[in-house]
Scaffold this active site. Structure first.
Site, PDB file in Angstrom:
ATOM      1  N   ASN A  96      39.203  32.408  49.449  1.00 23.19           N
ATOM      2  CA  ASN A  96      38.516  32.917  48.257  1.00 23.19           C
ATOM      3  C   ASN A  96      38.775  31.967  47.095  1.00 23.19           C
ATOM      4  OD1 ASN A  96      36.872  35.234  47.780  1.00 23.19           O
ATOM      5  ND2 ASN A  96      38.362  35.937  46.276  1.00 23.19           N
ATOM      6  N   LEU A  97      37.844  31.957  46.155  1.00 20.53           N
ATOM      7  CA  LEU A  97      38.017  31.096  44.991  1.00 20.53           C
ATOM      8  C   LEU A  97      39.211  31.562  44.163  1.00 20.53           C
ATOM      9  CD1 LEU A  97      36.588  28.636  43.876  1.00 20.53           C
ATOM     10  CD2 LEU A  97      35.089  30.141  42.569  1.00 20.53           C
ATOM     11  N   ALA A 102      34.174  28.169  49.361  1.00 20.48           N
ATOM     12  CA  ALA A 102      33.920  28.445  50.774  1.00 20.48           C
ATOM     13  C   ALA A 102      33.310  27.239  51.490  1.00 20.48           C
ATOM     14  CB  ALA A 102      32.995  29.659  50.896  1.00 20.48           C
ATOM     15  N   CYS A 146      13.579  54.584  56.077  1.00 21.87           N
ATOM     16  CA  CYS A 146      12.930  55.831  55.666  1.00 21.87           C
ATOM     17  C   CYS A 146      13.996  56.829  55.241  1.00 21.87           C
ATOM     18  CB  CYS A 146      12.105  56.410  56.812  1.00 21.87           C
ATOM     19  SG  CYS A 146      11.413  58.017  56.372  1.00 21.87           S
ATOM     20  N   HIS A 194      26.718  46.542  54.885  1.00 22.93           N
ATOM     21  CA  HIS A 194      26.138  47.113  53.661  1.00 22.93           C
ATOM     22  C   HIS A 194      24.607  47.051  53.662  1.00 22.93           C
ATOM     23  CE1 HIS A 194      30.099  46.664  51.122  1.00 22.93           C
ATOM     24  NE2 HIS A 194      30.144  47.636  51.990  1.00 22.93           N
TER      25      HIS A 194
HETATM   26  P1  OAD Z   1      32.494  40.262  44.485  1.00 21.36           P
HETATM   27  O1  OAD Z   1      31.514  39.762  43.491  1.00 21.36           O
HETATM   28  O2  OAD Z   1      33.258  41.497  44.156  1.00 21.36           O
HETATM   29  O3  OAD Z   1      33.559  39.129  44.814  1.00 21.36           O
HETATM   30  C1  OAD Z   1      33.175  37.825  45.121  1.00 21.36           C
HETATM   31  C2  OAD Z   1      34.432  36.998  45.357  1.00 21.36           C
HETATM   32  O4  OAD Z   1      34.006  35.703  45.757  1.00 21.36           O
HETATM   33  C3  OAD Z   1      35.328  36.822  44.133  1.00 21.36           C
HETATM   34  O5  OAD Z   1      36.650  37.215  44.461  1.00 21.36           O
HETATM   35  C4  OAD Z   1      35.257  35.302  43.836  1.00 21.36           C
HETATM   36  O6  OAD Z   1      36.519  34.766  43.464  1.00 21.36           O
HETATM   37  C5  OAD Z   1      34.832  34.726  45.155  1.00 21.36           C
HETATM   38  N1  OAD Z   1      34.027  33.494  45.059  1.00 21.36           N
HETATM   39  C6  OAD Z   1      33.114  33.146  44.127  1.00 21.36           C
HETATM   40  N2  OAD Z   1      32.563  31.958  44.403  1.00 21.36           N
HETATM   41  C7  OAD Z   1      33.130  31.519  45.560  1.00 21.36           C
HETATM   42  C8  OAD Z   1      33.010  30.351  46.377  1.00 21.36           C
HETATM   43  N3  OAD Z   1      32.162  29.380  46.073  1.00 21.36           N
HETATM   44  N4  OAD Z   1      33.772  30.268  47.498  1.00 21.36           N
HETATM   45  C9  OAD Z   1      34.657  31.255  47.824  1.00 21.36           C
HETATM   46  N5  OAD Z   1      34.820  32.367  47.089  1.00 21.36           N
HETATM   47  C10 OAD Z   1      34.082  32.511  45.972  1.00 21.36           C
HETATM   48  O7  OAD Z   1      31.697  40.425  45.879  1.00 21.36           O
HETATM   49  P2  OAD Z   1      32.074  41.257  47.180  1.00 21.36           P
HETATM   50  O8  OAD Z   1      33.554  41.295  47.383  1.00 21.36           O
HETATM   51  O9  OAD Z   1      31.240  40.747  48.279  1.00 21.36           O
HETATM   52  O10 OAD Z   1      28.279  46.365  47.693  1.00 21.36           O
HETATM   53  O11 OAD Z   1      31.583  42.687  46.795  1.00 21.36           O
HETATM   54  C11 OAD Z   1      31.718  43.729  47.722  1.00 21.36           C
HETATM   55  C12 OAD Z   1      30.601  44.729  47.554  1.00 21.36           C
HETATM   56  O12 OAD Z   1      30.569  45.161  46.185  1.00 21.36           O
HETATM   57  C13 OAD Z   1      29.208  44.186  47.787  1.00 21.36           C
HETATM   58  O13 OAD Z   1      28.855  44.188  49.141  1.00 21.36           O
HETATM   59  C14 OAD Z   1      28.352  45.111  47.001  1.00 21.36           C
HETATM   60  C15 OAD Z   1      29.195  45.205  45.746  1.00 21.36           C
HETATM   61  O14 OAD Z   1      29.057  46.334  44.989  1.00 21.36           O
HETATM   62  C16 OAD Z   1      27.192  47.146  47.556  1.00 21.36           C
HETATM   63  O15 OAD Z   1      26.230  46.860  46.877  1.00 21.36           O
HETATM   64  C17 OAD Z   1      27.310  48.407  48.343  1.00 21.36           C
END
Ligand code: OAD
Length: 232
Positions: free
Chosen positions: A200-201, A218, A116, A108
């Protein structure tokens, strides 16, 4: 199996304990900002200052953040596992690299990179980007954060799909399973017979597709899992 091939996908959850906010947890980034304003090409065209400011804030936070035991464990796995380990992240911070990981696949994009919009040239982003900065190659005032926005194609998909096609183990860490194509990697890995594990949490949207789940933070689950893999 002597040296299994491993593909790891990380998301915002692995950086949460380093103080970087996730997107979809309560009070997360997408509760504070509208995706269409700050994370789409159309939002950038409408209000580039808002978008550049949003990523400047995130870059400053990421710059200060230090990796946690989860990042460190994955760097250890890359260093000590004798088979292939491909570390794919949806995160735009550099905490994997700060923890010592090499060859991190930022599907991402990355906060420390500028792109650019005219000629696709990339260079190191300053801590504070400005709207309309000139591209060092083509000189057009079309610099933008090198972030894959909604509606854009994630990077390195060929490399990732090739690694998934020969994976023996697939692990997803700290990702909610809401955003494709990353959320579909578990199916691709399962299709070729890989063992699949979610750390995952909370259970992700795709938890049912994983063979094994290791719920928790994590900083705890990832070092435990890495210890188990290295002991196999
Ligand atoms: P999310 O915010 O959607 O999900 C984060 C996950 O991490 C959740 O399921 C939580 O339960 C888990 N979590 C939180 N704290 C934690 C911990 N200490 N240990 C383990 N797990 C934990 O984030 P992403 O799945 O990364 O894209 O989101 C995917 C994409 O959506 C991102 O890359 C971004 C966003 O829109 C873009 O900006 C293109």
């Amino acid at each position: 199996m002597a040296h299994p091939s491993i593909v790891i996908l990380t998301g915002a959850g692995i950086s949460a304990e380093s103080g970087l906010g996730t997107f979809r947890d309560e009070g997360g980034l997408w509760a504070q900002h509208r995706i269409e304003d700050v994370a789409t090409p159309e939002g950038f065209a409408r209000n580039p200052q808002l978008v550049v400011d949003f990523y400047n804030t995130r870059r400053a936070q990421a710059h200060e953040a230090v990796p946690n035991a989860g990042h460190a464990a994955l760097a250890r796995l890359q260093a000590e596992h004798k088979g292939e380990v491909l570390l794919v992240t949806q995160n735009v911070d550099s905490l994997h690299e700060k923890a010592g990981s090499r060859d991190v696949v930022h599907m991402h994009g990355a906060l420390n990179s500028a792109l650019c919009g005219a000629c696709d040239h990339r260079w190191e982003a300053p801590l504070k980007m400005k709207v309309g900065e000139a591209c060092p190659r083509c000189d057009k005032p079309t610099a933008r954060p090198d972030i894959v926005w909604f509606g854009e194609m994630p990077y390195y998909m060929d490399r990732i799909e090739m690694a998934l096609a020969r994976a023996d183990i697939f692990a997803a860490i700290g990702t909610s399973g809401n955003v494709y194509p990353a959320a579909g990697f578990v199916q691709m890995a399962a299709h070729v017979g890989a063992r699949t594990v979610e750390m995952n949490l909370d259970p992700s949207e795709t938890v049912a597709l994983f063979e094994e789940t290791r719920p928790g933070k994590a900083s705890v689950t990832v070092p435990e899992w890495v210890g188990d893999i290295l002991a196999e």
